[in-house]
Motif scaffolding. Sequence first.
Motif, PDB file in Angstrom:
ATOM      1  N   MET A 191       7.786  12.094 -28.175  1.00 53.51           N
ATOM      2  CA  MET A 191       7.936  11.131 -29.263  1.00 53.51           C
ATOM      3  C   MET A 191       6.611  10.973 -30.016  1.00 53.51           C
ATOM      4  O   MET A 191       5.564  10.783 -29.406  1.00 53.51           O
ATOM      5  CB  MET A 191       8.384   9.764 -28.737  1.00 53.51           C
ATOM      6  CG  MET A 191       8.709   8.806 -29.877  1.00 53.51           C
ATOM      7  SD  MET A 191       9.097   7.137 -29.310  1.00 53.51           S
ATOM      8  CE  MET A 191      10.685   7.367 -28.576  1.00 53.51           C
ATOM      9  N   ARG A 200      11.484  12.190 -32.376  1.00 47.33           N
ATOM     10  CA  ARG A 200      11.423  13.260 -31.378  1.00 47.33           C
ATOM     11  C   ARG A 200      12.124  14.476 -31.984  1.00 47.33           C
ATOM     12  O   ARG A 200      13.128  14.299 -32.689  1.00 47.33           O
ATOM     13  CB  ARG A 200      12.206  12.896 -30.120  1.00 47.33           C
ATOM     14  CG  ARG A 200      11.617  11.827 -29.239  1.00 47.33           C
ATOM     15  CD  ARG A 200      12.535  11.624 -28.044  1.00 47.33           C
ATOM     16  NE  ARG A 200      12.186  10.470 -27.243  1.00 47.33           N
ATOM     17  CZ  ARG A 200      11.311  10.484 -26.229  1.00 47.33           C
ATOM     18  NH1 ARG A 200      10.696  11.598 -25.902  1.00 47.33           N
ATOM     19  NH2 ARG A 200      11.069   9.398 -25.546  1.00 47.33           N
ATOM     20  N   VAL A 227       3.424   9.251 -28.702  1.00 44.55           N
ATOM     21  CA  VAL A 227       3.732   8.026 -27.965  1.00 44.55           C
ATOM     22  C   VAL A 227       4.266   8.343 -26.574  1.00 44.55           C
ATOM     23  O   VAL A 227       4.053   7.606 -25.621  1.00 44.55           O
ATOM     24  CB  VAL A 227       4.775   7.187 -28.757  1.00 44.55           C
ATOM     25  CG1 VAL A 227       5.085   5.890 -28.052  1.00 44.55           C
ATOM     26  CG2 VAL A 227       4.292   6.915 -30.174  1.00 44.55           C
ATOM     27  N   ASP A 228       4.986   9.442 -26.463  1.00 44.52           N
ATOM     28  CA  ASP A 228       5.560   9.834 -25.169  1.00 44.52           C
ATOM     29  C   ASP A 228       5.609  11.363 -25.101  1.00 44.52           C
ATOM     30  O   ASP A 228       6.333  11.991 -25.876  1.00 44.52           O
ATOM     31  CB  ASP A 228       6.974   9.241 -25.037  1.00 44.52           C
ATOM     32  CG  ASP A 228       7.593   9.538 -23.683  1.00 44.52           C
ATOM     33  OD1 ASP A 228       6.856   9.926 -22.757  1.00 44.52           O
ATOM     34  OD2 ASP A 228       8.829   9.378 -23.553  1.00 44.52           O
ATOM     35  N   ARG A 275       6.662  13.267 -22.673  1.00 39.50           N
ATOM     36  CA  ARG A 275       7.726  13.858 -21.855  1.00 39.50           C
ATOM     37  C   ARG A 275       8.972  14.174 -22.668  1.00 39.50           C
ATOM     38  O   ARG A 275       9.477  13.311 -23.385  1.00 39.50           O
ATOM     39  CB  ARG A 275       8.109  12.901 -20.725  1.00 39.50           C
ATOM     40  CG  ARG A 275       7.014  12.710 -19.704  1.00 39.50           C
ATOM     41  CD  ARG A 275       7.364  11.609 -18.763  1.00 39.50           C
ATOM     42  NE  ARG A 275       7.555  10.340 -19.468  1.00 39.50           N
ATOM     43  CZ  ARG A 275       7.816   9.188 -18.880  1.00 39.50           C
ATOM     44  NH1 ARG A 275       7.952   9.137 -17.581  1.00 39.50           N
ATOM     45  NH2 ARG A 275       7.948   8.088 -19.580  1.00 39.50           N
ATOM     46  N   ARG A 278      18.827  15.329 -23.112  1.00 34.45           N
ATOM     47  CA  ARG A 278      19.236  15.456 -24.523  1.00 34.45           C
ATOM     48  C   ARG A 278      19.204  16.913 -24.993  1.00 34.45           C
ATOM     49  O   ARG A 278      19.354  17.175 -26.183  1.00 34.45           O
ATOM     50  CB  ARG A 278      18.323  14.623 -25.424  1.00 34.45           C
ATOM     51  CG  ARG A 278      18.246  13.149 -25.055  1.00 34.45           C
ATOM     52  CD  ARG A 278      19.496  12.417 -25.487  1.00 34.45           C
ATOM     53  NE  ARG A 278      19.366  10.985 -25.233  1.00 34.45           N
ATOM     54  CZ  ARG A 278      20.329  10.117 -25.453  1.00 34.45           C
ATOM     55  NH1 ARG A 278      21.498  10.526 -25.934  1.00 34.45           N
ATOM     56  NH2 ARG A 278      20.148   8.841 -25.207  1.00 34.45           N
TER      57      ARG A 278
END
Lengths: 258, 114
Positions: free
Chosen positions: A55, A169, A215-216, A218, A223
């Motif tokens: 993200m 994302r 932000v993330d 992983r 998904r």
Amino acid sequence: MTESREQRASQIPRDAANWATQTDAVRLSAVPTGARNLNVEGKQAVGPLQGFGPMWQKTYRVRLQGSDATPKDVIAAWKENFPKFWPPGNTFYAPLTGIAPGEAALINSSLPGGMPLSTGVMVLYADDESFTLMTTQGHPFSGWVTFSATVESEGGMTCTVAQAQVLMRANDPLYAVGMRFGGHKQEDRIWEWTLASVAKHFGVEAQVDTNCQCVDRRPQWRRAGNIWYNAGIRSGMYVMTTPVRFVARPFSRPRTGA
Amino acid sequence: MDQTQTFGVRATEGAAVIDITGELNASSDPALSDAYAQASELSGLILLNFAGLEYMNSSGIGLLVTLLIRANRQKKRLAICGLSDHYRHIFQITKLDDAMKIYETEADALGSDR
């Protein structure tokens, strides 16, 4: 905090008219002339939590130093001229009724490498000083882009600042690879061009500040199946099968109904 | 801090509650972030109580997404309560209800954790 559930439910907040209302599939009110309408009608709008890749929060800002435009002026001009502010090679077909909550827009563009891309967005939120577009299933990224304008002071000078902020994302594993190899750059170029165009509209030549934050890191492997809706693959297949559809056209049954 | 918004933190049995009152928008970022930092030191379950929410724009929803990511990274649980029908609907449109547990009331949220 003693307010009852019934009391809360009956209140209509002042932001109510600013939000899209539909939770089911995206519907186009009309298809603009010349637009390739694929991968939007009937699809779900998706946010940053529904995507696959890391993200990112990307913020693009430009100071309209020297212009007396207010935030409301900037957002009104941005809504009205949104397609004109985009870089060449990417076409944004704004809703015929304008940028308003719940309306859908078509995007005809191309991926790095020249593969055609037909996708779209839904207007999630719109008020006088900001508006937000939410992507549809199959778009290269899953998320939303918020366009806003505020008055800020710096060194004793006050001016309006226009901003685009993307929270996204990559939608599926293929797009995640694509984002690494040119996709992020292409996206930065689109929004930097857009912000520079907004500034030019108000007679300002200014540098666009870009801030990208992961932000993330992983990926959300659950998904990965989003690839089924990949608009790049579907658009490419549509273009490749155009000769077949052309040949088959005389034999196809005419559509009935509206 | 902006007087149109407050983010009060209190400890209850089993959770830290952040009472969100007034407006939730881009200017809420530092205050909400501070409130989250305080709450996360009090408990592993952080309950955002929206009963006092009067206004939220899309930047406010964006803040909730980044807060959720932060909570996930720190292995904290983030839950929601006190949403009006209007804001519950916005959580559905933005699909935040997929990722956060939503309770009708604070009592429901705390009761379910016991």
